[in-house]
Write a protein that holds these residues in place. Structure first.
Motif, PDB file in Angstrom:
ATOM      1  N   ARG A  71      17.486 -13.121 -89.338  1.00  0.00           N
ATOM      2  CA  ARG A  71      18.664 -12.386 -89.327  1.00  0.00           C
ATOM      3  C   ARG A  71      18.572 -11.276 -90.227  1.00  0.00           C
ATOM      4  O   ARG A  71      19.059 -10.353 -90.152  1.00  0.00           O
ATOM      5  CB  ARG A  71      19.710 -13.188 -89.626  1.00  0.00           C
ATOM      6  N   THR A  99      16.346  -8.670 -88.438  1.00  0.00           N
ATOM      7  CA  THR A  99      16.962  -7.975 -87.077  1.00  0.00           C
ATOM      8  C   THR A  99      18.227  -7.353 -87.548  1.00  0.00           C
ATOM      9  O   THR A  99      18.955  -6.952 -86.781  1.00  0.00           O
ATOM     10  CB  THR A  99      17.097  -9.183 -86.284  1.00  0.00           C
ATOM     11  N   LEU A 113      20.882  -8.276 -89.014  1.00  0.00           N
ATOM     12  CA  LEU A 113      21.935  -8.741 -89.055  1.00  0.00           C
ATOM     13  C   LEU A 113      22.560  -9.150 -90.516  1.00  0.00           C
ATOM     14  O   LEU A 113      23.751  -9.184 -90.679  1.00  0.00           O
ATOM     15  CB  LEU A 113      22.045 -10.147 -88.330  1.00  0.00           C
ATOM     16  N   ARG A 146      16.873  -1.565 -84.777  1.00  0.00           N
ATOM     17  CA  ARG A 146      17.487  -2.325 -83.761  1.00  0.00           C
ATOM     18  C   ARG A 146      16.909  -1.651 -82.217  1.00  0.00           C
ATOM     19  O   ARG A 146      16.726  -2.476 -81.158  1.00  0.00           O
ATOM     20  CB  ARG A 146      18.916  -2.078 -83.434  1.00  0.00           C
TER      21      ARG A 146
END
Ligand SMILES: Nc1ncnc2c1ncn2[C@@H]1O[C@H](COP(=O)(O)OP(=O)(O)O)[C@@H](O)[C@H]1O
Ligand SMILES: [Mg+2]
Lengths: 326, 254
Positions: free
Chosen positions: A49, A52, A54, A77
């Protein structure tokens, strides 16, 4: 492709600090297929996470496809694909609509979206479900749709968090094959997490073992087994007394990592077990001991994990809540 | 430009289930229709009500019901996001390059469609009972309702993100706020006959101005000061809602 330094993430839970990821360094080059292997609660998802975009890291740095995850999350992204641990497809949406929406989100034009969606529906065996509402799909079908969503835009780097969870063995084998194909056809770099030993073993050339938020081993599966576990030789003899003698012989001829005696069975861990065994049997013969049975077993990644942590991954893999706070 | 395209993508995604399943829209009208059918006649019987309403009770009551639909429906819409946060769909969208503001605005704009359809059905239903339609005013009233719905919807999404994985928190806050806002806006009963403290409180409720404006507009009367006051209240509500919502979306980690 992926470079992290001292990547760390802590959570505050009820006034306590949970150190989910503690100073992880990762270097993955273009085209690699790496498995992040560890029990539940080891920090796999949290690491993913962060990579990526997040979750912001508590400390440390990470660049993914050349972009810093904190300074340029949008750049990251655009270049990656992500298949999370949950279900990516909205439950009230229809299968094909979600695929189109996914492609559009990555800036693909309509024609390209439709062509790609059809391609993936076929190759992931979802064609007949294209118009179904996601909530009516079975767990395995939903997971295949998740995979399709992640592949829509041909990402150069693909993250998968426990991709085969909830799949039956046949679907799992299909998925592995599919991922291998994607890699061969497009040279996609793949970084996946798993707590299934078989998955790490079959899929990845390189395995990073993570436990309690730290990477504790990082090598090819074969080398990890040779270096950390070794082959397991088991022989059985007539009685316990002979077994004790056989264990002494073992200490003398090979330089085993460890020798254990259990009843009439003697077990030794050695490197190159197939060469050691005949030699060992000759030594036993010479000493007047008769082996009744003999076998060599190649180590599994579980043996590696056991050697590293003293715990079996099979056991800790199921103890979900235990993995949490430790 | 990307903001517009991305908002479109999110909006279309949100609209699909609504269009595919239009009956759920009509079924969710059950509650307001019951209100109209049972509460309306009751109001007509209340002494002095006709006066307070300045003529037909329906003319007074229906615009309030429209705002009520807006409040009930859109304040619940965060529940969809809450669900998508649980399943993982929200997380997936967060990892795409979709503009963060678009992820919120697209959702909030979708609130307009069901709201306007429901409002139109209600209006058509009450016309046979003596509700007079002023087309221009009604159009402006719908617009006001739409702006209001966007604002409440955006706040509801922000609440969902804040309540992540704690459904009870979402429903607790939403339910707790709903009735004070409802009653303190004079939506159901005129506030003129209420005690002074209640009227004072209602002055701080933006919904009070929006409800008043909605009544003036559906009476075809653009000249009342409540029209611009209500329009301003709705615009501020929408602006604050979107700002808070976008901020929450930026900080959301799925
Ligand atoms: N959002 C969160 N809040 C609090 N604790 C968390 C959160 N996410 C993960 N954790 C904790 O961090 C640890 C690592 O979790 P996770 O990365 O999900 O492990 P894995 O994916 O390897 O099973 C666990 O102890 C988990 O409880
Ligand atoms: Mg996980």
């Amino acid at each position: 492709m992926i470079h992290t330094k001292g990547l760390t993430r802590t959570f505050r839970v009820k006034g306590e600090t949970v150190e989910a990821v503690r100073g992880v360094d990762i270097d993955v080059e273009r085209g690699e297929l790496v498995a992040f292997l560890g029990p539940n609660g080891a920090g796999k998802s949290t690491s993913l996470r962060m990579l990526t975009t997040l979750l912001p890291p508590t400390s440390g740095t990470a660049t993914v496809v050349g972009r810093d995850v904190v300074a340029d999350p949008a750049g990251v992204r655009r270049r990656i694909g992500y298949i999370g641990q949950g279900n990516g497809a909205g439950h009230s949406q229809r299968v094909r609509d979600e695929l189109i929406c996914q492609g559009r989100s990555y800036g693909m034009d309509r024609t390209a979206c439709h062509a790609r969606a059809d391609e993936l529906l076929d190759s992931l065996d979802l064609r007949s479900l294209a118009k179904r509402t996601v909530s009516n799909l079975s767990g395995g079908q939903r997971r295949r749709l998740d995979i399709a969503l992640g592949l829509m835009h041909h990402p150069e780097l693909l993250f998968l968090d426990e991709p085969s969870t909830g799949m039956d063995p046949q679907n799992r084998a299909n998925l592995w094959e599919h991922i291998q194909q994607v890699r061969e056809n497009y040279g996609t770099t793949i970084f996946l997490t798993t707590h299934y030993l078989e998955e790490a073993d079959t899929m990845a050339e390189r395995v990073m073992v993570i436990d309690h938020g730290r990477v504790i081993a990082d090598d090819t599966s074969a080398r990890l087994k040779d270096d950390l576990a070794g082959d397991l030789i088991t022989i059985t003899v007539q009685d316990g007394e002979e077994a004790a003698q056989a264990a002494q012989t073992a200490e003398r001829i090979a330089s085993p990592h460890d020798v254990t005696v259990e009843g009439t069975a003697v077990r030794l861990r050695v490197t190159r077990g197939e060469a050691v065994l005949p030699e060992y049997l000759r030594a036993l013969d010479a000493g007047g001991l008769k082996a009744l049975t003999a076998e060599v077993r190649r180590p599994t990644l579980d043996d590696v994990f056991l050697a590293l942590t003293g715990r079996s991954l099979r056991e800790s893999g199921t103890a979900e809540q235990d993995g949490g706070k430790a | 430009m990307k903001l517009v395209t991305d908002t479109g993508i999110v909006f279309v995604r949100e609209m699909r289930p609504v269009i595919r399943d239009p009956f759920s829209l009509i079924f969710s009208l059950g509650q307001p229709l019951v209100f109209l059918a049972l509460f309306g006649p009751l109001l007509t019987g209340v002494p002095g009500m006709e006066q307070a309403a300045g003529g037909s009770v329906w003319q007074w009551f229906v615009p309030g019901i429209l705002i009520m639909i807006g409040l009930f429906g859109t304040s619940m819409s965060g529940a969809n996001l809450l669900w998508e946060m649980q399943t993982g769909a929200h997380e997936r969208l967060l990892v795409t390059p979709l503009n963060r503001a678009a992820l919120l605005v697209g959702r909030a704009l979708k609130e307009i469609a069901p709201l306007v359809v429901q409002a139109a059905i209600i209006v058509v239903c009450v016309m046979p009972f003596g509700f007079r339609l002023y087309p221009l005013g009604a159009l402006a009233g719908m617009l006001l309702l739409a702006v209001f719905g966007v604002g409440i919807g955006a706040l509801s999404y922000a609440l969902a993100i804040a309540a992540k994985n704690r459904e009870w928190l979402f429903y607790g806050v939403q339910q707790t706020l709903l009735f004070p806002l409802l009653i303190l806006s004079g939506m159901m009963l005129p506030l003129e006959s209420g005690p002074g403290w209640l009227r004072a409180l209602s002055n701080f409720n933006p919904l009070t101005y929006i409800v008043d404006a909605e009544r003036a507009l559906f009476a075809g009367d653009f000249s009342q000061p409540s029209v611009w006051q209500g329009a301003l209240a709705a615009a501020v509500l929408a602006a604050v809602g979107l700002a808070v919502g976008i901020r929450s979306m930026r900080g959301s980690s799925g």
